[in-house]
Design a protein around this motif. Structure first.
Motif, mmCIF file in Angstrom:
data_model
loop_
_atom_site.group_PDB
_atom_site.id
_atom_site.type_symbol
_atom_site.label_atom_id
_atom_site.label_comp_id
_atom_site.label_asym_id
_atom_site.label_seq_id
_atom_site.Cartn_x
_atom_site.Cartn_y
_atom_site.Cartn_z
ATOM 1 N N ALA A 142 55.220 -2.426 56.703
ATOM 2 C CA ALA A 142 56.432 -2.653 55.907
ATOM 3 C C ALA A 142 56.199 -2.370 54.427
ATOM 4 C CB ALA A 142 56.901 -4.092 56.095
ATOM 5 N N SER A 143 54.978 -2.603 53.962
ATOM 6 C CA SER A 143 54.721 -2.510 52.518
ATOM 7 C C SER A 143 54.558 -1.071 52.014
ATOM 8 C CB SER A 143 53.456 -3.307 52.182
ATOM 9 O OG SER A 143 52.416 -2.924 53.062
ATOM 10 N N THR A 144 54.500 -0.110 52.922
ATOM 11 C CA THR A 144 54.262 1.278 52.503
ATOM 12 C C THR A 144 55.423 2.168 52.907
ATOM 13 O OG1 THR A 144 51.893 0.944 52.783
ATOM 14 C CG2 THR A 144 52.643 3.218 52.665
ATOM 15 N N GLY A 145 56.146 2.648 51.925
ATOM 16 C CA GLY A 145 57.241 3.588 52.200
ATOM 17 C C GLY A 145 56.685 4.923 52.657
ATOM 18 N N ARG A 146 57.462 5.594 53.522
ATOM 19 C CA ARG A 146 56.981 6.859 54.094
ATOM 20 C C ARG A 146 57.106 8.026 53.116
ATOM 21 N NH1 ARG A 146 59.895 4.680 59.443
ATOM 22 N NH2 ARG A 146 61.029 3.683 57.745
ATOM 23 N N ASN A 147 56.279 9.036 53.372
ATOM 24 C CA ASN A 147 56.336 10.256 52.579
ATOM 25 C C ASN A 147 57.113 11.289 53.390
ATOM 26 O OD1 ASN A 147 55.780 12.819 51.514
ATOM 27 N ND2 ASN A 147 53.904 12.087 50.551
ATOM 28 N N PHE A 148 58.347 11.550 52.997
ATOM 29 C CA PHE A 148 59.189 12.420 53.807
ATOM 30 C C PHE A 148 58.858 13.899 53.602
ATOM 31 C CE2 PHE A 148 61.167 8.332 53.939
ATOM 32 C CZ PHE A 148 61.457 8.209 55.290
ATOM 33 N N ASP A 149 58.143 14.227 52.530
ATOM 34 C CA ASP A 149 57.607 15.584 52.420
ATOM 35 C C ASP A 149 56.574 15.816 53.523
ATOM 36 O OD1 ASP A 149 59.055 16.509 50.198
ATOM 37 O OD2 ASP A 149 57.763 15.340 48.860
ATOM 38 N N GLU A 150 55.764 14.799 53.801
ATOM 39 C CA GLU A 150 54.789 14.904 54.876
ATOM 40 C C GLU A 150 55.498 15.077 56.226
ATOM 41 O OE1 GLU A 150 51.921 15.588 55.695
ATOM 42 O OE2 GLU A 150 51.467 14.553 57.587
ATOM 43 N N LEU A 151 56.608 14.389 56.374
ATOM 44 C CA LEU A 151 57.337 14.519 57.634
ATOM 45 C C LEU A 151 57.876 15.953 57.802
ATOM 46 C CD1 LEU A 151 57.809 12.731 59.986
ATOM 47 C CD2 LEU A 151 59.910 11.920 58.941
ATOM 48 N N PRO A 169 45.459 23.929 60.123
ATOM 49 C CA PRO A 169 44.259 23.231 59.636
ATOM 50 C C PRO A 169 44.595 22.088 58.668
ATOM 51 C CG PRO A 169 44.545 25.283 58.454
ATOM 52 C CD PRO A 169 45.645 25.239 59.478
ATOM 53 N N ALA A 170 43.548 21.419 58.232
ATOM 54 C CA ALA A 170 43.704 20.292 57.301
ATOM 55 C C ALA A 170 44.520 20.711 56.080
ATOM 56 C CB ALA A 170 42.331 19.808 56.845
ATOM 57 N N ASN A 171 45.413 19.838 55.687
ATOM 58 C CA ASN A 171 46.228 20.025 54.477
ATOM 59 C C ASN A 171 47.081 21.285 54.501
ATOM 60 O OD1 ASN A 171 45.196 17.664 53.555
ATOM 61 N ND2 ASN A 171 43.807 18.576 52.049
ATOM 62 N N TRP A 172 47.298 21.824 55.689
ATOM 63 C CA TRP A 172 48.134 23.021 55.815
ATOM 64 C C TRP A 172 49.537 22.753 55.285
ATOM 65 C CZ3 TRP A 172 52.718 23.733 58.494
ATOM 66 C CH2 TRP A 172 53.141 25.053 58.674
ATOM 67 N N ASN A 173 50.069 23.783 54.646
ATOM 68 C CA ASN A 173 51.482 23.762 54.264
ATOM 69 C C ASN A 173 52.120 25.049 54.729
ATOM 70 O OD1 ASN A 173 52.279 21.317 52.742
ATOM 71 N ND2 ASN A 173 50.503 21.893 51.509
ATOM 72 N N ASN A 174 53.427 24.987 54.956
ATOM 73 C CA ASN A 174 54.159 26.167 55.410
ATOM 74 C C ASN A 174 53.797 27.375 54.542
ATOM 75 O OD1 ASN A 174 55.980 27.417 57.091
ATOM 76 N ND2 ASN A 174 57.731 26.991 55.762
ATOM 77 N N GLY A 175 53.359 28.457 55.178
ATOM 78 C CA GLY A 175 52.970 29.669 54.455
ATOM 79 C C GLY A 175 51.469 29.884 54.416
ATOM 80 N N ASP A 176 50.707 28.832 54.663
ATOM 81 C CA ASP A 176 49.242 28.965 54.638
ATOM 82 C C ASP A 176 48.738 29.606 55.938
ATOM 83 O OD1 ASP A 176 49.301 27.615 52.236
ATOM 84 O OD2 ASP A 176 48.531 25.718 53.041
ATOM 85 N N ASP A 177 47.500 30.103 55.874
ATOM 86 C CA ASP A 177 46.880 30.667 57.077
ATOM 87 C C ASP A 177 46.736 29.597 58.161
ATOM 88 O OD1 ASP A 177 46.756 33.064 55.818
ATOM 89 O OD2 ASP A 177 44.564 33.093 55.563
ATOM 90 N N CYS A 178 46.707 30.062 59.397
ATOM 91 C CA CYS A 178 46.649 29.159 60.557
ATOM 92 C C CYS A 178 45.378 29.432 61.356
ATOM 93 C CB CYS A 178 47.846 29.418 61.474
ATOM 94 S SG CYS A 178 49.410 29.174 60.637
ATOM 95 N N VAL A 179 45.040 28.483 62.193
ATOM 96 C CA VAL A 179 43.909 28.616 63.116
ATOM 97 C C VAL A 179 44.446 29.219 64.415
ATOM 98 C CG1 VAL A 179 42.330 27.262 64.536
ATOM 99 C CG2 VAL A 179 42.691 26.621 62.135
#
Ligand code: BEZ
Length: 213
Positions: A142-151, A169-179
């Protein structure tokens, strides 16, 4: 109480919400879905969360994702609180909030964790695919609001990996290389990934994100 795991069918239910009665599976239709619980109405963190989700509506729509919130308060309370959310967060709540006073849905989805709080739901998030299968479960206190960018980030990954033989991969964001998925053989790579690939190790093969021009 039921334990829901990744790959299970999301339990269906019919319930009251601020947008009328919802049969969850019918309401989802062919869309992706997010069902997320918050501990209680008229609470500060939840107020910021629901305002944020309202502001992100266009991002969810772009990804074909329908969003439903839930708390164990009733419709009258929800409707009064929505006015506060709109006023304080500068938004218009544009998604249903389920009124789960009888705890039917929160019990079905195991959203009440008695050792944290035996009356209120924790901050559960379920992402559901168009096949009605559960693709992601995250639980916050309850004490931690969600990060909707992460969602949004994780939905981009879920949708990409559902339709292409890659993982992110770790810390991937849309547009980054993929495994490249381990199940893909080296022989299949040129056909599946015409943009090319880099073999860092035989088990770690990278390729540009396949669904981008
Ligand atoms: C909140 O949303 O601010 C909140 C709800 C329950 C416990 C703690 C914080």
């Amino acid at each position: 109480m039921s334990t829901i795991r990744l790959g299970d069918e999301a339990p269906n239910f019919t319930t009251q919400s601020t947008e009328g009665e919802i049969n969850f599976h019918e309401w989802l239709g062919d869309s992706w879905g997010i069902l997320f619980s918050h501990p209680a109405d008229y609470t500060p963190v939840c107020t910021t969360e629901l305002g944020t989700v309202a502001k992100y509506k266009a991002e969810f729509d772009k990804r074909n994702v329908k969003v439903a919130a839930l708390s164990v308060d009733g419709l009258e309370s929800h409707n009064g609180w929505i006015k506060d959310i709109n006023e304080t967060q500068g938004t218009t709540v544009n998604f249903p909030i389920i009124a789960d006073e009888d705890r039917k849905v929160s019990t079905l989805y195991d959203m009440i964790h008695p050792n944290a709080n035996d009356k209120l739901t924790v901050r559960s998030v379920f992402v559901i695919g168009p096949d009605k299968k559960v693709k992601l479960i995250i639980t916050y206190p309850a004490s931690t609001g969600r990060n909707f960018d992460e969602l949004l980030r994780v939905i981009d990954s879920l949708q990409l990996t559902a339709y292409h033989k890659v993982a992110t991969p770790a810390n991937w964001n849309n547009g980054d290389d993929c495994v490249i998925a381990p199940a893909v053989t080296n022989e299949e790579i040129p056909t599946l990934f015409p943009k090319g690939h880099t073999e860092v190790k035989p088990y770690l093969r990278m390729t540009p994100q396949p669904n981008l021009k």
